[in-house]
Design an enzyme around this catalytic site. Structure first.
Site, PDB file in Angstrom:
ATOM      1  N   PRO A 281       2.094 -31.394 -12.592  1.00 17.21           N
ATOM      2  CA  PRO A 281       0.762 -30.982 -13.021  1.00 17.21           C
ATOM      3  C   PRO A 281      -0.100 -32.175 -13.392  1.00 17.21           C
ATOM      4  O   PRO A 281       0.412 -33.209 -13.846  1.00 17.21           O
ATOM      5  CB  PRO A 281       1.049 -30.146 -14.280  1.00 17.21           C
ATOM      6  CG  PRO A 281       2.311 -30.746 -14.827  1.00 17.21           C
ATOM      7  CD  PRO A 281       3.116 -31.155 -13.621  1.00 17.21           C
ATOM      8  N   GLY A 282      -1.397 -32.034 -13.202  1.00 16.07           N
ATOM      9  CA  GLY A 282      -2.359 -33.023 -13.683  1.00 16.07           C
ATOM     10  C   GLY A 282      -3.273 -32.331 -14.678  1.00 16.07           C
ATOM     11  O   GLY A 282      -3.209 -32.512 -15.888  1.00 16.07           O
ATOM     12  N   CYS A 351     -30.218 -39.955  -8.652  1.00 12.72           N
ATOM     13  CA  CYS A 351     -31.239 -39.413  -7.748  1.00 12.72           C
ATOM     14  C   CYS A 351     -30.616 -38.488  -6.707  1.00 12.72           C
ATOM     15  O   CYS A 351     -30.650 -38.770  -5.499  1.00 12.72           O
ATOM     16  CB  CYS A 351     -31.989 -40.553  -7.073  1.00 12.72           C
ATOM     17  SG  CYS A 351     -32.709 -41.671  -8.256  1.00 12.72           S
TER      18      CYS A 351
HETATM   19  C1  LIG Z   1      -0.023 -34.064  -4.425  1.00  7.62           C
HETATM   20  C2  LIG Z   1      -0.684 -33.601  -5.680  1.00  7.62           C
HETATM   21  N1  LIG Z   1       0.075 -33.316  -6.740  1.00  7.62           N
HETATM   22  C3  LIG Z   1      -0.459 -32.914  -7.920  1.00  7.62           C
HETATM   23  C4  LIG Z   1      -1.826 -32.782  -8.071  1.00  7.62           C
HETATM   24  C5  LIG Z   1      -2.365 -32.343  -9.395  1.00  7.62           C
HETATM   25  O1  LIG Z   1      -3.049 -31.159  -9.297  1.00  7.62           O
HETATM   26  P1  LIG Z   1      -3.548 -30.415 -10.615  1.00  7.62           P
HETATM   27  O2  LIG Z   1      -4.342 -31.378 -11.375  1.00  7.62           O
HETATM   28  O3  LIG Z   1      -4.322 -29.264 -10.087  1.00  7.62           O
HETATM   29  O4  LIG Z   1      -2.316 -29.982 -11.356  1.00  7.62           O
HETATM   30  C6  LIG Z   1      -2.673 -33.045  -6.975  1.00  7.62           C
HETATM   31  C7  LIG Z   1      -4.136 -32.901  -7.097  1.00  7.62           C
HETATM   32  O5  LIG Z   1      -4.927 -33.137  -6.241  1.00  7.62           O
HETATM   33  C8  LIG Z   1      -2.086 -33.471  -5.745  1.00  7.62           C
HETATM   34  O6  LIG Z   1      -2.849 -33.756  -4.685  1.00  7.62           O
END
Ligand SMILES: Cc1ncc(COP(=O)(O)O)c(C=O)c1O
Length: 423
Positions: A281-282, A351
């Site tokens: 997750p990010g 802009c």
């Molecule tokens: C390969 C991969 N893993 C993980 C993530 C993280 O995604 P999220 O922030 O939606 O959890 C991304 C986001 O673009 C991704 O491309």
């Protein structure tokens, strides 16, 4: 009204705006640690060997990465510079599986794969055409392949990362062929990965369970056709967060349970040895710990009312790129400013007409000098920023658990902007 969306650390913001020049990002360490712990706890309960990674692209400030590493996460890196920064954190000996994490790029040349491999990352290849590059860079014992399971979901169309229109991953119909190729090159241990969409709608409660079922079908097909047993299964990231006050929060316990059920069902059905589960997750880890804090510079009352702030979409491009919605809070500078709530749009100084960080919102009456707090700016915010119109990117501060502030990135200067010019 979802408290998670409307919350911001008001006292800290008020203290911060007295000390620091606006605009700036403010990150809440307590919230960050809580998110890391809740995520790990939900999955580790059902998967004792669960291996969590954090997607560095969401927020790559090294101080943020250090905290996430302290909470037991390794990294999902997508580019050589993400590899580089994670290697500089100083945490090397205690990485799980003797790797710093997984490298998931796409359309990479062999040189990028080599860089990640030499830094200790487990390579996750995006396409069959990349497999021959392993000969060039040295075949690793352990390789993962990214599979496109044929379906994906996201709140915003361009964040759908699987299915026929997605540029990512090996079509699942070619998976067995791809694993046979790596096996024949001498690879001994195998992982499988998917990342089917970012910010999957929170209401899609069965989505992760269903998509894992699909991937485990692919795992079974690979085993049947090639004899290859998959040791690691990375379900990607994409866990949605609420951006609007009326949206619910994702119940991670429920998601983890549905993934557990999918594993039980499919491993029994196909006689599979259970692979170790990974996730990357990010947004779910960093989005709601971050706020973009800005000040009102100009109020324009024309066809519409625009509140011009000192931040712009170059600081936080999500609304301009995808029309993304971010909740906004107003802190009136003078108690006496009163005024009825009114419908306004929040504009930056770029802009481009899409430089509107919020459109047609009912907000507290604003005057020049008031503070505008934009919520959910800890993920895919600063890291997506840019310098169009010669606009500088701003500072980042960390609100420590003890209430103190740490400056974790200074604002850019004109010299930074032109630092790469050779003459
Ligand atoms: C390969 C991969 N893993 C993980 C993530 C993280 O995604 P999220 O922030 O939606 O959890 C991304 C986001 O673009 C991704 O491309």
């Amino acid at each position: 009204m979802n408290k998670q969306v409307i919350y911001y650390p008001e006292d800290a913001v008020l203290r911060a705006v007295k000390q620091f020049e606006t605009p700036f990002f403010l990150y809440d360490e307590a919230r960050l640690r809580e998110n890391c712990r809740n995520f790990k706890k939900a999955f580790s309960r059902h998967f004792p060997n669960f291996w969590p990674l954090y997607a560095v692209k969401a927020n790559s400030n090294p101080e943020i990465l250090k905290i996430i590493a302290e909470e037991g996460f390794d990294f999902d890196a997508s580019s050589p510079s993400e590899v580089w920064i994670t290697r500089k954190l100083g945490k090397t000996e205690d990485f799980a599986m003797s790797s710093i994490g997984m490298f998931t790029g796409n359309y990479n040349p062999a040189s990028e794969l080599k860089y990640a491999k030499d830094a200790g990352y487990l390579l996750n290849l995006d396409d069959i055409s990349m497999i021959p590059m392993l000969q060039e860079i040295g075949v690793s014992e352990f390789i993962s392949l990214r599979i496109n399971p044929g379906v994906g979901k996201a709140t915003i169309e361009s964040n759908v990362f699987a299915g026929p229109n997605a540029k990512y991953g090996i079509p699942f119909e070619q998976a067995a062929q791809a694993y046979a190729m790596v096996r024949d090159m001498g690879v001994k241990r195998f992982g499988i990965h998917m990342m089917t969409g970012s910010n999957v709608p929170i209401g899609e409660k069965n989505y992760f369970g269903d998509i894992i079922k699909k991937l485990l079908e692919v795992v079974a097909d690979i085993k049947e056709k090639t004899g290859v047993e998959i040791e690691l299964l990375n379900m990607g990231g994409g866990f949605g967060v609420p951006y609007r006050p009326e949206e619910d929060s994702l119940n991670m316990e429920e998601i983890a349970l549905s993934v557990r059920k999918a594993f039980d069902e499919q491993c029994e059905k196909y006689g599979l040895k259970e692979p170790h589960l990974m996730a990357e997750p990010g947004r779910w880890i960093t989005a709601d710990m971050g706020f973009l804090v800005s000040r009102v510079d100009v109020i324009k009352d024309g066809y519409k009312k625009f509140v011009g702030i000192d931040a712009s979409s170059n600081d936080m491009p999500r609304p301009s790129i995808y029309g993304a919605y971010h909740h906004v809070s107003v802190i009136q500078a003078r108690e006496s400013s009163g005024g009825k709530p009114e419908t306004v749009s929040i504009a930056g100084k770029i802009c481009e007409n899409n430089d509107q960080l919020a459109q047609d919102r009912e907000l507290l009456h604003c005057e020049v000098g008031d503070i505008i707090v934009i919520h959910n700016c800890g993920a895919h915010a600063y890291s997506m920023g840019h310098n169009y119109n010669g606009r500088l990117r701003h500072a980042e501060y960390l609100l420590r658990i003890d209430g103190s502030f740490a400056k974790i990135r200074r604002a850019e200067t004109f010299e930074d902007l032109y630092a790469t010019i050779l003459s």
